[in-house]
Design a protein around this motif. Structure first.
Motif, PDB file in Angstrom:
ATOM      1  N   GLU A  54     -62.043 -30.984  16.154  1.00 31.93           N
ATOM      2  CA  GLU A  54     -62.682 -31.459  17.309  1.00 31.93           C
ATOM      3  C   GLU A  54     -63.307 -30.260  17.884  1.00 31.93           C
ATOM      4  N   GLU A  55     -62.877 -28.952  17.743  1.00 27.78           N
ATOM      5  CA  GLU A  55     -63.498 -27.609  18.267  1.00 27.78           C
ATOM      6  C   GLU A  55     -64.799 -27.456  17.112  1.00 27.78           C
ATOM      7  N   LEU A  56     -64.608 -27.564  15.967  1.00 21.39           N
ATOM      8  CA  LEU A  56     -65.729 -27.335  15.024  1.00 21.39           C
ATOM      9  C   LEU A  56     -66.826 -28.197  15.597  1.00 21.39           C
ATOM     10  N   LEU A  57     -66.489 -29.667  15.501  1.00 22.13           N
ATOM     11  CA  LEU A  57     -67.702 -30.613  15.756  1.00 22.13           C
ATOM     12  C   LEU A  57     -68.148 -30.418  17.256  1.00 22.13           C
ATOM     13  N   ALA A  58     -67.598 -30.100  18.196  1.00 23.20           N
ATOM     14  CA  ALA A  58     -68.025 -29.743  19.415  1.00 23.20           C
ATOM     15  C   ALA A  58     -68.993 -28.596  19.442  1.00 23.20           C
ATOM     16  N   ALA A  59     -68.689 -27.520  18.945  1.00 23.90           N
ATOM     17  CA  ALA A  59     -69.356 -26.433  18.517  1.00 23.90           C
ATOM     18  C   ALA A  59     -70.794 -26.673  17.927  1.00 23.90           C
ATOM     19  N   LEU A  60     -70.670 -27.676  16.815  1.00 25.26           N
ATOM     20  CA  LEU A  60     -71.939 -28.086  16.034  1.00 25.26           C
ATOM     21  C   LEU A  60     -72.706 -28.725  16.831  1.00 25.26           C
ATOM     22  N   ARG A  61     -72.192 -29.656  18.054  1.00 26.10           N
ATOM     23  CA  ARG A  61     -73.158 -30.250  18.754  1.00 26.10           C
ATOM     24  C   ARG A  61     -73.574 -29.511  19.912  1.00 26.10           C
ATOM     25  N   ASP A  62     -72.997 -28.551  20.238  1.00 23.37           N
ATOM     26  CA  ASP A  62     -73.305 -27.813  21.516  1.00 23.37           C
ATOM     27  C   ASP A  62     -74.022 -26.616  21.106  1.00 23.37           C
ATOM     28  N   GLY A  63     -75.494 -26.359  21.379  1.00 25.76           N
ATOM     29  CA  GLY A  63     -76.483 -25.334  21.052  1.00 25.76           C
ATOM     30  C   GLY A  63     -75.879 -24.005  21.561  1.00 25.76           C
ATOM     31  N   ARG A  64     -75.076 -24.319  22.672  1.00 32.04           N
ATOM     32  CA  ARG A  64     -74.650 -22.949  23.356  1.00 32.04           C
ATOM     33  C   ARG A  64     -73.439 -22.252  22.891  1.00 32.04           C
ATOM     34  N   LYS A  65     -72.785 -22.875  22.092  1.00 32.37           N
ATOM     35  CA  LYS A  65     -71.456 -22.316  21.477  1.00 32.37           C
ATOM     36  C   LYS A  65     -71.893 -21.500  19.981  1.00 32.37           C
ATOM     37  N   GLY A  66     -71.289 -20.383  19.536  1.00 31.95           N
ATOM     38  CA  GLY A  66     -71.351 -19.725  18.389  1.00 31.95           C
ATOM     39  C   GLY A  66     -72.331 -18.526  18.749  1.00 31.95           C
ATOM     40  N   THR A  67     -72.400 -17.839  17.720  1.00 33.49           N
ATOM     41  CA  THR A  67     -73.493 -16.511  17.930  1.00 33.49           C
ATOM     42  C   THR A  67     -74.477 -16.515  16.735  1.00 33.49           C
ATOM     43  N   LYS A  68     -75.408 -15.697  16.976  1.00 31.65           N
ATOM     44  CA  LYS A  68     -76.478 -15.622  15.964  1.00 31.65           C
ATOM     45  C   LYS A  68     -75.859 -14.988  14.675  1.00 31.65           C
ATOM     46  N   ARG A  69     -74.923 -13.978  15.006  1.00 28.14           N
ATOM     47  CA  ARG A  69     -74.309 -12.970  13.711  1.00 28.14           C
ATOM     48  C   ARG A  69     -72.862 -13.115  13.904  1.00 28.14           C
ATOM     49  N   PRO A  70     -72.373 -13.087  12.528  1.00 27.63           N
ATOM     50  CA  PRO A  70     -70.739 -12.861  12.686  1.00 27.63           C
ATOM     51  C   PRO A  70     -70.191 -11.736  13.338  1.00 27.63           C
ATOM     52  N   ARG A  71     -69.013 -12.017  13.947  1.00 34.04           N
ATOM     53  CA  ARG A  71     -68.238 -10.793  14.416  1.00 34.04           C
ATOM     54  C   ARG A  71     -67.893  -9.976  13.167  1.00 34.04           C
ATOM     55  N   ALA A  72     -67.671  -8.598  13.471  1.00 33.05           N
ATOM     56  CA  ALA A  72     -67.288  -7.750  12.398  1.00 33.05           C
ATOM     57  C   ALA A  72     -65.925  -8.119  11.747  1.00 33.05           C
ATOM     58  N   GLY A  73     -65.833  -8.018  10.554  1.00 34.02           N
ATOM     59  CA  GLY A  73     -64.325  -8.444  10.025  1.00 34.02           C
ATOM     60  C   GLY A  73     -64.174  -9.625  10.259  1.00 34.02           C
ATOM     61  N   MET A  74     -65.152 -10.591  10.480  1.00 31.53           N
ATOM     62  CA  MET A  74     -64.581 -12.079  10.469  1.00 31.53           C
ATOM     63  C   MET A  74     -64.230 -12.680   9.360  1.00 31.53           C
ATOM     64  N   GLY A  75     -64.714 -12.281   8.141  1.00 33.59           N
ATOM     65  CA  GLY A  75     -64.084 -12.808   6.883  1.00 33.59           C
ATOM     66  C   GLY A  75     -62.767 -12.295   6.429  1.00 33.59           C
ATOM     67  N   LYS A  76     -62.305 -11.504   6.989  1.00 33.97           N
ATOM     68  CA  LYS A  76     -60.990 -10.771   6.868  1.00 33.97           C
ATOM     69  C   LYS A  76     -59.707 -11.154   7.531  1.00 33.97           C
ATOM     70  N   GLN A  77     -60.154 -12.055   8.473  1.00 37.12           N
ATOM     71  CA  GLN A  77     -58.990 -12.717   9.154  1.00 37.12           C
ATOM     72  C   GLN A  77     -58.370 -13.874   8.467  1.00 37.12           C
ATOM     73  N   THR A  78     -57.188 -13.952   8.827  1.00 36.06           N
ATOM     74  CA  THR A  78     -56.244 -15.021   7.941  1.00 36.06           C
ATOM     75  C   THR A  78     -56.614 -16.441   8.580  1.00 36.06           C
ATOM     76  N   SER A  79     -55.707 -17.518   7.962  1.00 36.91           N
ATOM     77  CA  SER A  79     -55.955 -18.659   8.207  1.00 36.91           C
ATOM     78  C   SER A  79     -55.590 -19.038   9.431  1.00 36.91           C
ATOM     79  N   SER A  80     -54.576 -18.536  10.058  1.00 34.10           N
ATOM     80  CA  SER A  80     -53.853 -18.778  11.229  1.00 34.10           C
ATOM     81  C   SER A  80     -54.507 -18.095  12.505  1.00 34.10           C
ATOM     82  N   GLU A  81     -55.497 -17.369  12.308  1.00 32.65           N
ATOM     83  CA  GLU A  81     -56.246 -16.861  13.501  1.00 32.65           C
ATOM     84  C   GLU A  81     -57.335 -17.605  13.540  1.00 32.65           C
ATOM     85  N   GLY A  82     -58.175 -17.694  14.688  1.00 29.16           N
ATOM     86  CA  GLY A  82     -59.626 -18.025  14.977  1.00 29.16           C
ATOM     87  C   GLY A  82     -59.478 -19.421  15.774  1.00 29.16           C
TER      88      GLY A  82
END
Length: 97
Positions: free
Chosen positions: A69-97
């Protein structure tokens, strides 16, 4: 759906969205997390160490399994998300985020 192993062992997968959605696809890249794509033909884009940026690309989170639900809401809402990934984003574990 498109899946690809990238240079350096990274993986990416893209899920094409309906044409009435604001983004062409939702992409998971193990280096940068979840983002939108503007291309239906090549949603993952070029294999590069640089995070994709540009008009229509938004980074939505890093968890391997986001709440749908959060991912779909972010896809529909152009105000959510950022233009660039946060530093270290890909290093987080599946329990984070």
């Amino acid at each position: 759906m498109e899946m690809r192993q990238l240079d350096g062992g990274a993986v990416a997968a893209a899920v094409l969205l309906d044409t009435d959605q604001p983004a062409a696809a939702a992409v998971w890249d193990s280096r940068f997390g979840w983002r939108t794509s503007t291309s239906r033909r090549h949603p993952i884009g070029k294999d590069s160490d640089a995070a994709p940026e540009g008009e229509g690309i938004r980074y939505l989170g890093s968890g391997l399994r986001p709440e749908p639900e959060e991912l779909l809401a972010a896809l529909r809402d152009g105000r959510k998300g950022t233009k660039r990934p946060r530093a270290g984003m890909g290093k987080q574990t599946s329990s984070e985020g």
